[in-house]
Design a protein around this motif. Structure first.
Motif, mmCIF file in Angstrom:
data_model
loop_
_atom_site.group_PDB
_atom_site.id
_atom_site.type_symbol
_atom_site.label_atom_id
_atom_site.label_comp_id
_atom_site.label_asym_id
_atom_site.label_seq_id
_atom_site.Cartn_x
_atom_site.Cartn_y
_atom_site.Cartn_z
ATOM 1 N N TYR A 165 0.081 1.310 -26.680
ATOM 2 C CA TYR A 165 -0.080 2.638 -26.065
ATOM 3 C C TYR A 165 0.351 2.624 -24.603
ATOM 4 C CZ TYR A 165 -2.333 6.604 -23.844
ATOM 5 O OH TYR A 165 -2.568 7.718 -23.076
ATOM 6 N N GLN A 166 -0.003 1.589 -23.882
ATOM 7 C CA GLN A 166 0.352 1.533 -22.462
ATOM 8 C C GLN A 166 1.861 1.506 -22.263
ATOM 9 O OE1 GLN A 166 -1.262 2.027 -19.665
ATOM 10 N NE2 GLN A 166 -3.104 2.467 -20.862
ATOM 11 N N ALA A 167 2.587 0.890 -23.199
ATOM 12 C CA ALA A 167 4.047 0.925 -23.121
ATOM 13 C C ALA A 167 4.561 2.356 -23.279
ATOM 14 C CB ALA A 167 4.656 0.020 -24.192
ATOM 15 N N TYR A 168 3.925 3.148 -24.166
ATOM 16 C CA TYR A 168 4.296 4.559 -24.303
ATOM 17 C C TYR A 168 4.064 5.296 -22.982
ATOM 18 C CZ TYR A 168 3.452 3.599 -29.352
ATOM 19 O OH TYR A 168 3.415 3.083 -30.622
ATOM 20 N N VAL A 169 2.930 5.037 -22.367
ATOM 21 C CA VAL A 169 2.585 5.697 -21.099
ATOM 22 C C VAL A 169 3.641 5.377 -20.041
ATOM 23 C CG1 VAL A 169 0.907 5.810 -19.222
ATOM 24 C CG2 VAL A 169 0.116 5.710 -21.599
ATOM 25 N N ASP A 170 4.021 4.120 -19.945
ATOM 26 C CA ASP A 170 5.001 3.711 -18.946
ATOM 27 C C ASP A 170 6.356 4.379 -19.205
ATOM 28 O OD1 ASP A 170 3.048 2.107 -17.868
ATOM 29 O OD2 ASP A 170 3.798 0.241 -18.766
ATOM 30 N N HIS A 171 6.752 4.449 -20.478
ATOM 31 C CA HIS A 171 8.041 5.052 -20.794
ATOM 32 C C HIS A 171 8.005 6.561 -20.577
ATOM 33 C CE1 HIS A 171 12.003 4.061 -21.995
ATOM 34 N NE2 HIS A 171 11.992 4.675 -23.163
ATOM 35 N N SER A 172 6.869 7.178 -20.886
ATOM 36 C CA SER A 172 6.698 8.604 -20.616
ATOM 37 C C SER A 172 6.874 8.898 -19.128
ATOM 38 C CB SER A 172 5.314 9.057 -21.082
ATOM 39 O OG SER A 172 5.033 10.375 -20.678
ATOM 40 N N ALA A 173 6.363 8.007 -18.281
ATOM 41 C CA ALA A 173 6.505 8.186 -16.832
ATOM 42 C C ALA A 173 7.969 8.122 -16.406
ATOM 43 C CB ALA A 173 5.692 7.126 -16.099
ATOM 44 N N GLN A 174 8.729 7.264 -17.066
ATOM 45 C CA GLN A 174 10.142 7.131 -16.731
ATOM 46 C C GLN A 174 10.951 8.344 -17.195
ATOM 47 O OE1 GLN A 174 11.695 3.458 -18.349
ATOM 48 N NE2 GLN A 174 10.003 2.237 -17.531
ATOM 49 N N ILE A 175 10.621 8.836 -18.396
ATOM 50 C CA ILE A 175 11.409 9.909 -19.016
ATOM 51 C C ILE A 175 10.926 11.289 -18.576
ATOM 52 C CG2 ILE A 175 11.981 10.979 -21.237
ATOM 53 C CD1 ILE A 175 11.869 8.155 -22.454
ATOM 54 N N GLY A 176 9.613 11.427 -18.424
ATOM 55 C CA GLY A 176 9.028 12.713 -18.042
ATOM 56 C C GLY A 176 8.042 13.271 -19.037
ATOM 57 N N THR A 177 8.089 12.776 -20.281
ATOM 58 C CA THR A 177 7.123 13.198 -21.297
ATOM 59 C C THR A 177 7.223 12.270 -22.492
ATOM 60 O OG1 THR A 177 6.233 15.111 -22.509
ATOM 61 C CG2 THR A 177 8.622 14.776 -22.598
ATOM 62 N N PHE A 178 6.271 12.380 -23.405
ATOM 63 C CA PHE A 178 6.303 11.683 -24.686
ATOM 64 C C PHE A 178 6.813 12.703 -25.697
ATOM 65 C CE2 PHE A 178 3.965 10.572 -28.685
ATOM 66 C CZ PHE A 178 4.510 9.312 -28.890
ATOM 67 N N GLY A 179 8.104 12.627 -26.007
ATOM 68 C CA GLY A 179 8.767 13.698 -26.749
ATOM 69 C C GLY A 179 8.713 13.566 -28.252
#
Length: 464
Positions: A308-322
């Motif tokens: 889950y934390q990897a999702y959070v980090d990637h969401s921060a880079q991209i702007g959302t969890f799409g």
């Protein structure tokens, strides 16, 4: 059941209007659909009033049977309170929250978050997207291939059907898509070599998996997905030690382990999860079917904190969890999921399944000496009888003869519904079935088995 009688009005209306899934469409006009009208407990009734014991819990899913008043009341209350809302944009709903908490409580491994879908197919499709997203988050853009298994069943979306290892899910559909691999099926009866022990069979499959990983390149493989007990491939129970042999290989190469618990989960195998039954330790989990006892559609993906934390980090880079679905976490479905788990817990459904398993196994073993039966197998209250043309050589019937399908039609005539998976006849009754009802299901099956032997002999279907 196949009949030369004219179709009823409702049968003709069905044929005129519905494209049936998993159906030989070219035969439907002659055989006619079996149109159901109402149901209660483990019994379902067609529109002509004929009674059937539902021996497959619908499609492996109606664990509490039909017409459970607690489930009906829970649905009615939720429809009055909040009939629909969603989880997009940080919105929340009490039923979705409560169900996620319950799933975390009963999960076989530590789980941090639950992502909702509308089905098991969507859950497994999501698993692939999440595995890709996870590896992109970790800076591993090449680590994207998914290993499944021959005879696996993981659903029917483009990706889930690609994960599936069954010919009918690929032929004519331009599947599987690129990047999906299929390793060996752990069915010892069919794939064990002459003179090979089960332990040797397991070792060979583990070596084969390692060879595949090394051949493809460990840095290209994201995940391995498996049903603890394979369902729609024919109820295939892995040999003892199978997962213990393959999991270290997967972990050595940092490959996620996905448990497809869509059929196995919520007591079916005599544990809350099939993973517990077979000694599997997954990274992430897919659930559906008995999650709501099929009173409404719902699927779920369970993920641990580090993922889950990897999702959070990637969401921060991209702007959302799409990613997400309109009906993912639907309040009606989630309320029914909460109630189903509450009922399973209060009624000690796991212990009840265990108490019925000896009878289930005994009735399966009773037919092992029948001339048509090659193997019987089960895990808890899911099992199968495999029909063969030659018991000594394990030779199967010519698929064109449709022997398993014919047995299923004979069985409908005797008032029971099971599922023919090729020439394996699957059993998966509602988990509330009584011992008397279970015995009656097998009594009716034995009548159909006798009819099938007569049909095979009369038509010389054992000939090569």
């Amino acid at each position: 059941m196949a009949s030369s009688r004219p179709l009823t009005n409702v049968q003709q209306r069905d044929i005129d209007s519905i494209l049936h899934p998993y159906t030989p469409l070219h035969k439907l006009q002659d055989q006619g659909p079996l149109v159901m009208g109402h149901a209660k407990g483990v019994y379902i009734y067609d529109t002509q009033g004929k009674e059937y014991i539902e021996g497959m819990a619908g499609l492996w899913c109606a664990g509490l049977g039909f017409g459970d008043e607690e489930m009906i009341d829970a649905a009615t209350e939720q429809l009055r309170t909040l009939p629909y809302y969603h989880l997009f944009g940080g919105k929340g709903m009490e039923p979705a929250i409560e169900l996620a908490e319950k799933l975390k409580e009963i999960a076989p491994v530590p789980i941090s978050k639950v992502f909702y879908t509308s089905s098991g197919s969507e859950a497994n499709d999501t698993q692939v997207k999440l595995a890709w997203y996870y590896n992109n988050a970790l800076g591993r853009p090449k680590k994207k291939k998914i290993i499944s298994r021959v005879k696996a069943y993981h659903g029917v979306t483009i990706m889930a059907a690609s994960l599936t290892g069954l010919p009918y899910n690929h032929k004519g559909w331009d599947l599987p898509v690129e990047g999906i691999l299929h390793t060996d099926c752990p069915h010892y009866y069919r794939f064990g070599q002459a003179g090979e022990s089960e332990a040797e069979f397991v070792a060979r499959l583990a070596d084969s998996l390692r060879d595949m990983i090394e051949r493809e390149g460990p840095d290209t493989i994201a995940a391995f997905i498996a049903e603890p007990v394979m369902g729609a491939g024919g109820v295939l129970v892995p040999p003892s030690g199978y997962f213990a042999a393959i999991e270290p290989i997967l972990r050595e190469h940092d490959i996620l382990i996905i448990a497809d618990e869509v059929i196995n989960g919520f007591g079916r195998t005599g544990h809350w999860w099939g993973s517990q039954t077979v000694g599997m330790t997954p990274t992430t989990i897919s659930a559906a079917k008995q999650l709501t006892s099929a009173y409404a559609p719902l699927g779920a993906v369970l993920v641990p904190e580090d993922v889950y934390q990897a999702y959070v980090d990637h969401s921060a880079q991209i702007g959302t969890f799409g990613h997400g679905f309109t009906y993912g976490g639907h309040p009606l479905s989630c309320a029914l999921g909460v109630k189903a788990i509450e009922i399973y817990q209060r009624r000690n459904i796991v212990d009840y399944v265990r108490s019925l398993t000896p009878t289930f196994e005994a009735r399966l073993k009773k037919v092992i000496d029948h001339p048509l039966v090659g193997e019987v197998r089960n895990s808890g209250l899911m099992g199968a009888v495999e029909l063969v043309a030659d018991k000594a050589t394990k030779r199967s019937f010519d698929p064109a003869h449709g022997v398993g399908a014919q047995l299923a039609r004979f069985l409908e005539g005797h008032g029971a519904v099971l599922r023919a998976i090729g020439d394996s006849i699957a059993f998966c009754p509602p988990m509330i079935i009584t011992e008397a009802e279970l015995n009656e299901l097998f009594n009716r099956f034995e009548l159909a088995l006798a009819d099938t032997e007569e049909h095979v002999a009369k038509n010389n279907l054992r000939a090569q």
